[in-house]
Write an enzyme that holds these catalytic residues in place. Sequence first.
Site, mmCIF file in Angstrom:
data_model
loop_
_atom_site.group_PDB
_atom_site.id
_atom_site.type_symbol
_atom_site.label_atom_id
_atom_site.label_comp_id
_atom_site.label_asym_id
_atom_site.label_seq_id
_atom_site.Cartn_x
_atom_site.Cartn_y
_atom_site.Cartn_z
ATOM 1 N N LYS A 149 4.131 -6.804 6.833
ATOM 2 C CA LYS A 149 3.692 -6.378 5.505
ATOM 3 C C LYS A 149 2.289 -5.781 5.473
ATOM 4 O O LYS A 149 1.942 -5.081 4.531
ATOM 5 C CB LYS A 149 3.733 -7.583 4.538
ATOM 6 C CG LYS A 149 5.123 -8.056 4.220
ATOM 7 C CD LYS A 149 5.919 -7.012 3.456
ATOM 8 C CE LYS A 149 7.390 -7.044 3.837
ATOM 9 N NZ LYS A 149 8.028 -5.747 3.783
ATOM 10 N N HIS A 165 15.866 1.767 11.208
ATOM 11 C CA HIS A 165 16.623 0.530 11.441
ATOM 12 C C HIS A 165 17.302 0.087 10.151
ATOM 13 O O HIS A 165 16.676 0.034 9.104
ATOM 14 C CB HIS A 165 15.696 -0.586 11.936
ATOM 15 C CG HIS A 165 15.345 -0.460 13.392
ATOM 16 N ND1 HIS A 165 14.809 -1.483 14.123
ATOM 17 C CD2 HIS A 165 15.466 0.586 14.247
ATOM 18 C CE1 HIS A 165 14.618 -1.090 15.374
ATOM 19 N NE2 HIS A 165 15.004 0.167 15.465
ATOM 20 N N TYR A 220 11.911 -7.492 2.998
ATOM 21 C CA TYR A 220 11.561 -6.857 4.267
ATOM 22 C C TYR A 220 11.479 -5.330 4.120
ATOM 23 O O TYR A 220 10.546 -4.699 4.617
ATOM 24 C CB TYR A 220 12.584 -7.223 5.351
ATOM 25 C CG TYR A 220 12.076 -6.967 6.757
ATOM 26 C CD1 TYR A 220 12.185 -5.716 7.355
ATOM 27 C CD2 TYR A 220 11.442 -7.977 7.483
ATOM 28 C CE1 TYR A 220 11.691 -5.470 8.630
ATOM 29 C CE2 TYR A 220 10.958 -7.745 8.764
ATOM 30 C CZ TYR A 220 11.081 -6.484 9.328
ATOM 31 O OH TYR A 220 10.585 -6.247 10.593
ATOM 32 N N TYR A 228 13.816 -11.614 15.747
ATOM 33 C CA TYR A 228 12.863 -12.665 15.366
ATOM 34 C C TYR A 228 13.463 -13.996 15.818
ATOM 35 O O TYR A 228 14.540 -14.359 15.385
ATOM 36 C CB TYR A 228 12.679 -12.696 13.853
ATOM 37 C CG TYR A 228 11.879 -11.559 13.259
ATOM 38 C CD1 TYR A 228 12.490 -10.344 12.936
ATOM 39 C CD2 TYR A 228 10.521 -11.694 13.016
ATOM 40 C CE1 TYR A 228 11.750 -9.301 12.385
ATOM 41 C CE2 TYR A 228 9.781 -10.651 12.451
ATOM 42 C CZ TYR A 228 10.405 -9.468 12.149
ATOM 43 O OH TYR A 228 9.674 -8.433 11.598
HETATM 44 P P1 FAS Z 1 -8.080 -1.534 9.028
HETATM 45 O O1 FAS Z 1 -8.764 -2.801 9.436
HETATM 46 O O2 FAS Z 1 -6.963 -1.006 9.840
HETATM 47 O O3 FAS Z 1 -9.153 -0.342 8.951
HETATM 48 C C1 FAS Z 1 -10.449 -0.562 8.425
HETATM 49 C C2 FAS Z 1 -11.381 0.453 9.058
HETATM 50 O O4 FAS Z 1 -12.676 0.273 8.479
HETATM 51 C C3 FAS Z 1 -11.534 0.249 10.563
HETATM 52 O O5 FAS Z 1 -11.346 1.470 11.242
HETATM 53 C C4 FAS Z 1 -12.955 -0.279 10.719
HETATM 54 O O6 FAS Z 1 -13.561 0.170 11.927
HETATM 55 C C5 FAS Z 1 -13.642 0.320 9.514
HETATM 56 N N1 FAS Z 1 -14.796 -0.456 9.052
HETATM 57 C C6 FAS Z 1 -14.951 -1.785 9.021
HETATM 58 N N2 FAS Z 1 -16.152 -2.106 8.500
HETATM 59 C C7 FAS Z 1 -16.768 -0.925 8.197
HETATM 60 C C8 FAS Z 1 -18.027 -0.584 7.643
HETATM 61 N N3 FAS Z 1 -18.910 -1.517 7.271
HETATM 62 N N4 FAS Z 1 -18.333 0.725 7.475
HETATM 63 C C9 FAS Z 1 -17.447 1.686 7.830
HETATM 64 N N5 FAS Z 1 -16.228 1.438 8.368
HETATM 65 C C10 FAS Z 1 -15.909 0.135 8.547
HETATM 66 N N6 FAS Z 1 0.354 -5.329 10.177
HETATM 67 C C11 FAS Z 1 1.690 -5.216 10.262
HETATM 68 O O7 FAS Z 1 2.328 -4.788 9.286
HETATM 69 N N7 FAS Z 1 2.347 -5.568 11.429
HETATM 70 C C12 FAS Z 1 1.668 -6.015 12.540
HETATM 71 O O8 FAS Z 1 2.264 -6.310 13.560
HETATM 72 C C13 FAS Z 1 0.261 -6.123 12.497
HETATM 73 N N8 FAS Z 1 -0.460 -6.535 13.595
HETATM 74 C C14 FAS Z 1 -1.838 -6.641 13.492
HETATM 75 C C15 FAS Z 1 -2.629 -7.063 14.588
HETATM 76 C C16 FAS Z 1 -4.015 -7.179 14.475
HETATM 77 C C17 FAS Z 1 -4.849 -7.617 15.661
HETATM 78 C C18 FAS Z 1 -4.653 -6.895 13.251
HETATM 79 C C19 FAS Z 1 -6.155 -7.035 13.100
HETATM 80 C C20 FAS Z 1 -3.884 -6.470 12.161
HETATM 81 C C21 FAS Z 1 -2.482 -6.334 12.277
HETATM 82 N N9 FAS Z 1 -1.693 -5.898 11.201
HETATM 83 C C22 FAS Z 1 -0.350 -5.782 11.282
HETATM 84 C C23 FAS Z 1 -2.299 -5.561 9.959
HETATM 85 C C24 FAS Z 1 -2.870 -4.175 10.081
HETATM 86 O O9 FAS Z 1 -1.913 -3.304 10.535
HETATM 87 C C25 FAS Z 1 -3.500 -3.842 8.765
HETATM 88 O O10 FAS Z 1 -2.686 -4.242 7.680
HETATM 89 C C26 FAS Z 1 -3.844 -2.381 8.625
HETATM 90 O O11 FAS Z 1 -4.639 -2.023 9.713
HETATM 91 C C27 FAS Z 1 -4.569 -2.223 7.291
HETATM 92 O O12 FAS Z 1 -5.190 -1.012 7.302
HETATM 93 P P2 FAS Z 1 -6.639 -0.853 6.631
HETATM 94 O O13 FAS Z 1 -6.622 -1.495 5.290
HETATM 95 O O14 FAS Z 1 -6.971 0.599 6.760
HETATM 96 O O15 FAS Z 1 -7.629 -1.743 7.503
HETATM 97 C C1 PHB Z 2 5.540 -4.600 15.840
HETATM 98 O O1 PHB Z 2 6.428 -3.854 16.300
HETATM 99 O O2 PHB Z 2 4.346 -4.555 16.217
HETATM 100 C C2 PHB Z 2 5.909 -5.599 14.780
HETATM 101 C C3 PHB Z 2 7.163 -5.538 14.193
HETATM 102 C C4 PHB Z 2 7.497 -6.467 13.209
HETATM 103 C C5 PHB Z 2 6.591 -7.447 12.858
HETATM 104 C C6 PHB Z 2 5.322 -7.501 13.440
HETATM 105 C C7 PHB Z 2 4.988 -6.579 14.417
HETATM 106 O O3 PHB Z 2 6.927 -8.370 11.902
#
Ligand code: FAS
Ligand code: PHB
Length: 389
Positions: free
Chosen positions: A296, A72, A384, A200
Amino acid sequence: MRTQICIIGGGPSGLLLSQLLHLKGIDTVVLERRTREYVLGRIRAGVLEFGTVELLREAGLGARMTREGFVHDGTYIALQNRGFRIDFKKHTGKQVMVYGQTEVTADLYDARDGWDAPVFYDVQAVNPQAVDGDAPFVTFLQGGKVHRIDCDYVAGCDGFHGVSRKAIPDDVRREYERVYPFGWLGILSETPPVSDELIYANHPRGFALCSMRNENLSRYYLQCPLDDRVEDWSDDAFWDELKRRIPEDAADTIVTGPSIEKSIAPLRSFVSEPMRWGRLFLVGDAAHIVPPTGAKGLNLAASDVYYLYHALLRHYRDGDDQGLEEYSARALARVWQATRFSWWFTTTMHRFPDQSEFDQRMQETELDFLESSTAAQAALAENYVGLPY
Ligand code: FAS
Ligand code: PHB
């Protein structure tokens, strides 16, 4: 068992760090609390900064992303039934890649299948120990037995609810947090995206976001009250509300359909300092959380991985620990910039419960300025697409 780097957490942070180190002959072990299926079932981020794309390619994961991802050049901002476009490429010369976190994680696991580096799934009671000494180790339960992994360093990649951050003493850790008074209700639907780029939308009824995963898989979000439950929202109610909040031309053309995933995520800004304690390094959500408005979260995890990967490489290859010494300050400098941008974008685009009419006009005036100012659009574009590493 002994390894060089014990990685707690098998999400994007842990897997990407493990993959990059493996390619340089540095041994890792990954401990994951859940099953691989559970981790791959999470629907989260959708937009990759150009730096994240480059790092994934360096990790050998570019093929499917290049084939199936969407590049994009910009995004749309909508308000008061009109919209305008921010041209990332014009302002920065860079683009972003729309490619779901689920796919990134699947690619990382698939790459791992190609080499015999262990991931311990379904582990419990993970406990990083002696991390402030020269001989750290991690114990954990699996299959009813206690296991111990001795290592040179521990990477805490276990997300916001993990154990790593708490291994840093309370009197050392400084935490900064803002919890937003609303959540995001997100759905996936097997329908063609309403727009060629993301929309957005700021609306007095609340924020909305139109995104996508591929030409027949759309991702939509609605700002919703914190006490809403997924079961409170039928698909029809979701589509009706989304159409109220996006510009008429999009509302008139959107293709609706049954949701194949529906969830509500809370929004918070959170930063924990420092990101290093002795031989423990925090990476990704273990150290920081941003509201998803600025896309982010996953991308900050990638820049943390980049800094730690290069620091460990300098240690093992050159016997030089400067990268390890500088890791926390370097990662936090970028984390705070992304935290500011995500907070600004969230504050500008969402309806706050206690918001006055004046506040709403301030938001609309901020967006009017963004629409009219090249400098303001360049500033948004720079943040961004991702600030430099
Ligand atoms: P993660 O949380 O992805 O991974 C951590 C891992 O550690 C998990 O698999 C967990 O099971 C494991 N773990 C936890 N405790 C443990 C323990 N004690 N022992 C062993 N393993 C353990 N980011 C965006 O950029 N855009 C979005 O739209 C977006 N939407 C999101 C929606 C939700 C519901 C959430 C929760 C996050 C969202 N995020 C989004 C942020 C997300 O994408 C995170 O930034 C990303 O998963 C970060 O990756 P990790 O740091 O690997 O953490
Ligand atoms: C998504 O596609 O899940 C998405 C894209 C942009 C955002 C957040 C989520 O800022």
